[in-house]
Every structure is written in C-alpha cells, then in structure tokens.
Motif scaffolding. Sequence first.
Motif, short mmCIF file in Angstrom:
data_model
loop_
_atom_site.label_atom_id
_atom_site.label_comp_id
_atom_site.label_asym_id
_atom_site.label_seq_id
_atom_site.Cartn_x
_atom_site.Cartn_y
_atom_site.Cartn_z
N GLY A 1 -30.17 70.99 45.35
CA GLY A 1 -29.88 71.65 46.61
C GLY A 1 -29.54 70.73 47.76
O GLY A 1 -29.42 71.18 48.90
N LEU A 2 -29.35 69.44 47.47
CA LEU A 2 -28.99 68.49 48.51
C LEU A 2 -27.49 68.53 48.80
O LEU A 2 -26.68 68.63 47.87
CB LEU A 2 -29.37 67.06 48.09
N ASP B 1 -29.05 54.53 46.34
CA ASP B 1 -28.22 54.17 45.19
C ASP B 1 -28.15 55.37 44.24
O ASP B 1 -29.05 56.23 44.24
CB ASP B 1 -28.83 52.98 44.47
N PRO B 2 -27.10 55.44 43.42
CA PRO B 2 -26.95 56.58 42.51
C PRO B 2 -27.89 56.49 41.31
O PRO B 2 -27.47 56.28 40.16
CB PRO B 2 -25.47 56.48 42.10
N VAL B 3 -29.17 56.67 41.59
CA VAL B 3 -30.23 56.56 40.59
C VAL B 3 -31.02 57.87 40.59
O VAL B 3 -31.46 58.32 41.66
CB VAL B 3 -31.17 55.38 40.92
N PRO B 4 -31.20 58.50 39.44
CA PRO B 4 -31.87 59.81 39.40
C PRO B 4 -33.22 59.85 40.11
O PRO B 4 -33.52 60.81 40.83
CB PRO B 4 -32.01 60.08 37.90
N ALA B 5 -34.04 58.82 39.92
CA ALA B 5 -35.37 58.81 40.54
C ALA B 5 -35.27 58.83 42.06
O ALA B 5 -36.10 59.46 42.74
CB ALA B 5 -36.16 57.60 40.08
N GLN B 6 -34.27 58.15 42.61
CA GLN B 6 -34.10 58.12 44.06
C GLN B 6 -33.59 59.46 44.58
O GLN B 6 -33.97 59.90 45.68
CB GLN B 6 -33.15 56.99 44.46
N ILE B 7 -32.75 60.13 43.81
CA ILE B 7 -32.28 61.46 44.19
C ILE B 7 -33.45 62.43 44.23
O ILE B 7 -33.62 63.21 45.18
CB ILE B 7 -31.21 61.96 43.20
N GLU B 8 -34.28 62.39 43.20
CA GLU B 8 -35.45 63.28 43.13
C GLU B 8 -36.40 63.01 44.30
O GLU B 8 -36.93 63.95 44.91
CB GLU B 8 -36.17 63.08 41.81
N ALA B 9 -36.60 61.73 44.61
CA ALA B 9 -37.50 61.37 45.70
C ALA B 9 -36.94 61.81 47.05
O ALA B 9 -37.68 62.20 47.95
CB ALA B 9 -37.76 59.87 45.70
N THR B 10 -35.62 61.74 47.20
CA THR B 10 -34.97 62.18 48.44
C THR B 10 -35.27 63.65 48.70
O THR B 10 -35.62 64.05 49.82
CB THR B 10 -33.46 61.95 48.36
N ALA B 11 -35.14 64.47 47.67
CA ALA B 11 -35.46 65.89 47.83
C ALA B 11 -36.95 66.09 48.10
O ALA B 11 -37.35 66.94 48.91
CB ALA B 11 -35.04 66.65 46.57
N PHE C 1 -12.45 57.48 43.30
CA PHE C 1 -13.75 58.02 43.67
C PHE C 1 -13.73 59.54 43.71
O PHE C 1 -14.57 60.21 43.10
CB PHE C 1 -14.18 57.46 45.03
N ARG C 2 -12.76 60.10 44.38
CA ARG C 2 -12.76 61.56 44.60
C ARG C 2 -12.42 62.32 43.33
O ARG C 2 -12.95 63.42 43.12
CB ARG C 2 -11.77 61.92 45.71
N GLU C 3 -11.57 61.76 42.48
CA GLU C 3 -11.22 62.49 41.26
C GLU C 3 -12.37 62.48 40.25
O GLU C 3 -12.40 63.30 39.33
CB GLU C 3 -9.96 61.90 40.63
N THR C 4 -13.33 61.56 40.44
CA THR C 4 -14.43 61.42 39.49
C THR C 4 -15.73 62.05 39.98
O THR C 4 -16.49 62.61 39.19
CB THR C 4 -14.68 59.92 39.19
N VAL C 5 -15.98 61.95 41.28
CA VAL C 5 -17.29 62.33 41.82
C VAL C 5 -17.21 63.72 42.46
O VAL C 5 -16.49 63.93 43.43
CB VAL C 5 -17.76 61.29 42.86
N PRO C 6 -17.98 64.69 41.94
CA PRO C 6 -17.93 66.06 42.46
C PRO C 6 -18.89 66.28 43.63
O PRO C 6 -19.74 65.43 43.93
CB PRO C 6 -18.38 66.89 41.26
N ALA D 1 -24.30 62.67 41.91
CA ALA D 1 -23.86 63.81 42.73
C ALA D 1 -24.22 65.12 42.06
O ALA D 1 -24.64 66.08 42.73
CB ALA D 1 -22.35 63.72 42.96
N ASP D 2 -24.07 65.20 40.75
CA ASP D 2 -24.48 66.41 40.02
C ASP D 2 -25.97 66.66 40.20
O ASP D 2 -26.40 67.79 40.45
CB ASP D 2 -24.14 66.26 38.53
N ALA D 3 -26.76 65.60 40.04
CA ALA D 3 -28.22 65.73 40.17
C ALA D 3 -28.60 66.18 41.58
O ALA D 3 -29.48 67.04 41.76
CB ALA D 3 -28.89 64.41 39.83
#
Length: 243
Positions: free
Chosen positions: A185-186, A134-144, A202-207, A178-180
């Motif tokens: 580096g993901l 899910d788009p949650v900062p903690a999950q992004i950090e854990a993924t890396a 989706f595409r015009e908003t999410v980089p 997506a920015d996070a």
Amino acid sequence: MTNLLINVDHVGTLRNAREETFPDPVHAAARCEQAGADGIVFHLREDRRHITERDVRLLAETVNGKLDFELSTEEEVVSICCDVVPDLATLVPERREEVTTEGGLDVTASRPRLNAVTDRLYGAGVDQVSLFVDPVPAQIEATAAVGANCVELHTGDFAEASTEAARREEAERLAAAADAAHETGLRVHAGHGLDYNNFSLFRETVPHVAEVSIGFAVMARAILVGMDQAVRDMRATVANAQP
C-alpha cells in the motif's frame, strides 16, 4: 503519468561556494515549474551546505506544485519541516563526510526513531511521509511498519552500473522492490542518479512509480542549454518513457 520533481540543491551549492546571494534556488525553482516540473525537491542538511533555512521558508511560500522536503531525523531540521508543512517529507540518511546521499536508510536498525519522527510529521499536518531506502524487501517492509505512506527507492546502484547487464540486473531489483511496496500500500517514488540516458530503461522495467526526483542531471544540462530547456528535455524524457 509519472510526476517529475526537480531537486534544486545544486543551485544552492554553486551560490554558497562563492558565499554569494546568487544563483538563487528559489528563483531556479520558479523557472523549473514554469518549464513543466510538477514540483520541487530540496534537502536541508544539518551543515546547510546548499539549502538554507531562508531558502526553505521562501520555497514553501512560492512553489505552486508539490514540495518535497528531504531531511534527516535531526531535531532542529525536523522542527523546521513541521513548521513549514511541505506536501511531502522524505526522510533520508545523512553523513557530513559524504558528497551526496550514499544509499538508503537502514529502517530496520532505526525503527523507533523513524517511527517517532513519522508520527510527528503527520501530527504537524504533513500528508505524505516517505523513507528513502535501497530496493531490499526487508527495508520495504520496515518502511510500512514505521507508518510511512510512501517509499522512495534509491536508484543509485542502477544509475552507476558499469555495464548494460549490471544495469538491467539493478532495474529488476528495483522492479521487485516496487512490486513489494505497491502490495503493502505504499506510494512508490524513486530517485538518485536518474538522467536523460538511463530513464527509459528504468521506466520500462520498474512498475508503480508515481514520482521521480531528479536534480544533478538537470542542473548539469542547464549550465549548457539553460534551465528552461533542461527541464523541458527531462519532462519529455519522463513523459515519453513507457512502463
């Protein structure tokens, strides 16, 4: 340009509903690639409700573009993935009672197991390992932290939003995620519920999105207009959307 990978699971669902040998997900994958898909996605579930091991082996032999093997951390499925060595292995949550995948992995709660499976996949020769979150900062950090080099953002809440305002809010959450991910580096992938109508927002908003996985929308349209046309339409939708 964002790569389009087509998920062929629903072809297997239709085949298995009648315990037939057709329609064949392997044949469908070939048609998808011929019509412009950059690759193929499949999910080998523990209960084999759609894709079977036979399908996996043949897809690994015949897909010319990128092959994305979605899997849980169940031992037998991980072993099969390590044996066929897809281009990308995407670890996803899996519950037998769900109709389709509901939400992302809780990476923070399953970190030791995900770390071990990620290392095993790399050791088998898989170049890209992604976690579906899910788009949650903690999950992004854990993924890396567990060693994945890609993340697939769960777009289900965006796709299922009941109002335009809610959908835009979910798009902004995805953009922040997506920015996070990009900053850590993901490589950023996305999927679940994206279709011909919602993809432009989706595409015009999410980089930073390098790749999207789309299945149900394409297969549903294919019933009415044919597989080739459905894939071409989605290819055009993805190509024409502006970041």
